[in-house]
Design a protein around this motif. Structure first.
Motif: not given
Length: 149
Positions: A22-32
Protein backbone atom coordinates in the motif's frame (compact mmCIF):
# COMPACT_ATOMS: atom_id res chain seq x y z
CA UNK A 1 -7.99 -22.22 21.10
CA UNK A 2 -4.57 -20.62 21.09
CA UNK A 3 -2.77 -19.73 17.88
CA UNK A 4 0.61 -21.37 17.30
CA UNK A 5 3.77 -19.30 17.02
CA UNK A 6 4.36 -20.04 13.31
CA UNK A 7 0.79 -19.14 12.35
CA UNK A 8 1.04 -15.87 14.24
CA UNK A 9 4.37 -15.04 12.54
CA UNK A 10 2.96 -15.81 9.09
CA UNK A 11 -0.04 -13.58 9.75
CA UNK A 12 2.24 -10.74 10.91
CA UNK A 13 4.42 -11.07 7.79
CA UNK A 14 1.35 -11.08 5.55
CA UNK A 15 0.01 -7.92 7.20
CA UNK A 16 3.44 -6.26 6.90
CA UNK A 17 3.73 -7.14 3.17
CA UNK A 18 0.25 -5.75 2.54
CA UNK A 19 1.16 -2.50 4.34
CA UNK A 20 4.41 -2.16 2.32
CA UNK A 21 2.51 -2.74 -0.90
CA UNK A 22 0.00 0.00 0.00
CA UNK A 23 2.87 2.40 0.80
CA UNK A 24 4.52 1.74 -2.57
CA UNK A 25 1.20 2.24 -4.36
CA UNK A 26 0.63 5.55 -2.54
CA UNK A 27 4.14 6.72 -3.46
CA UNK A 28 3.50 5.96 -7.14
CA UNK A 29 0.22 7.84 -7.06
CA UNK A 30 1.80 10.85 -5.37
CA UNK A 31 4.70 11.06 -7.81
CA UNK A 32 2.27 11.11 -10.73
CA UNK A 33 0.25 13.97 -9.27
CA UNK A 34 3.37 15.86 -8.15
CA UNK A 35 4.98 15.40 -11.58
CA UNK A 36 6.65 18.03 -13.68
CA UNK A 37 4.88 20.20 -16.19
CA UNK A 38 5.05 19.36 -19.89
CA UNK A 39 7.70 22.02 -20.54
CA UNK A 40 9.89 20.61 -17.78
CA UNK A 41 9.59 17.09 -19.19
CA UNK A 42 10.48 18.06 -22.78
CA UNK A 43 13.83 16.93 -24.16
CA UNK A 44 15.36 18.19 -27.39
CA UNK A 45 17.93 16.72 -29.73
CA UNK A 46 20.76 19.00 -30.83
CA UNK A 47 22.59 18.94 -34.18
CA UNK A 48 25.00 16.28 -32.85
CA UNK A 49 22.21 13.94 -31.79
CA UNK A 50 22.62 14.57 -28.06
CA UNK A 51 19.69 15.21 -25.72
CA UNK A 52 19.46 18.67 -24.21
CA UNK A 53 16.97 20.72 -22.19
CA UNK A 54 17.20 23.83 -24.36
CA UNK A 55 15.14 24.05 -27.54
CA UNK A 56 17.07 24.26 -30.83
CA UNK A 57 17.76 27.59 -32.51
CA UNK A 58 15.16 28.05 -35.29
CA UNK A 59 17.71 29.95 -37.40
CA UNK A 60 19.87 26.82 -37.69
CA UNK A 61 17.05 24.52 -38.79
CA UNK A 62 16.67 23.26 -42.34
CA UNK A 63 14.15 21.05 -44.11
CA UNK A 64 14.81 17.61 -45.53
CA UNK A 65 12.82 16.08 -48.35
CA UNK A 66 11.13 12.81 -47.43
CA UNK A 67 12.58 11.14 -50.54
CA UNK A 68 16.12 11.72 -49.28
CA UNK A 69 15.58 9.73 -46.09
CA UNK A 70 16.89 6.16 -46.40
CA UNK A 71 15.23 3.80 -43.95
CA UNK A 72 17.07 0.61 -44.81
CA UNK A 73 20.14 -0.45 -46.70
CA UNK A 74 19.31 -1.69 -50.19
CA UNK A 75 20.68 -5.10 -51.08
CA UNK A 76 23.54 -5.06 -53.53
CA UNK A 77 22.41 -5.83 -57.06
CA UNK A 78 24.37 -8.43 -58.99
CA UNK A 79 27.10 -6.97 -61.21
CA UNK A 80 25.52 -8.46 -64.33
CA UNK A 81 21.73 -8.49 -64.32
CA UNK A 82 21.73 -11.45 -66.74
CA UNK A 83 24.02 -13.54 -64.54
CA UNK A 84 22.27 -15.88 -62.13
CA UNK A 85 23.31 -15.99 -58.48
CA UNK A 86 25.60 -18.86 -57.53
CA UNK A 87 25.90 -20.90 -54.41
CA UNK A 88 27.12 -24.11 -52.84
CA UNK A 89 24.97 -27.04 -51.73
CA UNK A 90 25.44 -27.12 -47.94
CA UNK A 91 23.12 -30.09 -47.38
CA UNK A 92 21.16 -32.35 -49.69
CA UNK A 93 19.26 -35.56 -48.93
CA UNK A 94 18.50 -37.44 -52.17
CA UNK A 95 16.18 -39.88 -50.37
CA UNK A 96 13.92 -37.05 -49.19
CA UNK A 97 14.54 -34.86 -52.23
CA UNK A 98 15.44 -31.57 -50.59
CA UNK A 99 18.42 -29.60 -49.35
CA UNK A 100 19.87 -26.14 -48.84
CA UNK A 101 22.02 -23.78 -50.88
CA UNK A 102 24.28 -21.12 -49.34
CA UNK A 103 24.63 -18.07 -51.59
CA UNK A 104 28.27 -17.20 -52.29
CA UNK A 105 27.83 -13.43 -52.01
CA UNK A 106 25.19 -12.90 -49.33
CA UNK A 107 25.73 -16.15 -47.39
CA UNK A 108 21.93 -16.47 -47.34
CA UNK A 109 20.54 -20.00 -46.98
CA UNK A 110 17.88 -21.07 -49.51
CA UNK A 111 15.73 -24.18 -49.64
CA UNK A 112 15.97 -26.36 -52.76
CA UNK A 113 13.66 -29.23 -53.75
CA UNK A 114 14.06 -31.89 -56.44
CA UNK A 115 10.99 -30.51 -58.22
CA UNK A 116 12.71 -27.14 -58.66
CA UNK A 117 15.72 -28.48 -60.58
CA UNK A 118 16.20 -27.27 -64.16
CA UNK A 119 16.84 -30.87 -65.30
CA UNK A 120 14.76 -33.47 -63.42
CA UNK A 121 17.36 -36.24 -63.80
CA UNK A 122 20.21 -34.12 -62.34
CA UNK A 123 21.73 -35.32 -59.07
CA UNK A 124 22.90 -32.88 -56.40
CA UNK A 125 25.51 -33.61 -53.74
CA UNK A 126 26.85 -31.66 -50.80
CA UNK A 127 29.56 -29.25 -51.98
CA UNK A 128 28.31 -28.87 -55.59
CA UNK A 129 28.41 -25.34 -57.03
CA UNK A 130 25.07 -24.35 -58.56
CA UNK A 131 23.35 -21.37 -60.13
CA UNK A 132 19.71 -20.69 -59.41
CA UNK A 133 16.86 -18.22 -59.41
CA UNK A 134 15.60 -17.13 -56.00
CA UNK A 135 11.87 -17.02 -55.32
CA UNK A 136 9.91 -16.18 -52.19
CA UNK A 137 7.66 -19.02 -51.05
CA UNK A 138 5.25 -19.27 -48.14
CA UNK A 139 8.04 -20.52 -45.86
CA UNK A 140 10.84 -18.23 -47.01
CA UNK A 141 13.31 -17.99 -49.86
CA UNK A 142 13.49 -20.97 -52.21
CA UNK A 143 15.83 -21.74 -55.11
CA UNK A 144 14.19 -22.63 -58.43
CA UNK A 145 15.66 -23.49 -61.86
CA UNK A 146 18.75 -24.91 -60.15
CA UNK A 147 21.61 -25.92 -62.49
CA UNK A 148 25.07 -27.33 -61.75
CA UNK A 149 28.01 -25.14 -62.75
Amino acid sequence: MAETFSKRERRKKKIERRREKELRRDERRNTVTKGKSLDEMMAYVDENGNLSETPPDPKKSYTIAAEEIVIDIPKAAPADSEELPTGVISYFDPAKGYGFIVDEQTKERLFVHVKSLAQPDMELNTGDRVSYTAMRSQRGMQAVAVMKR
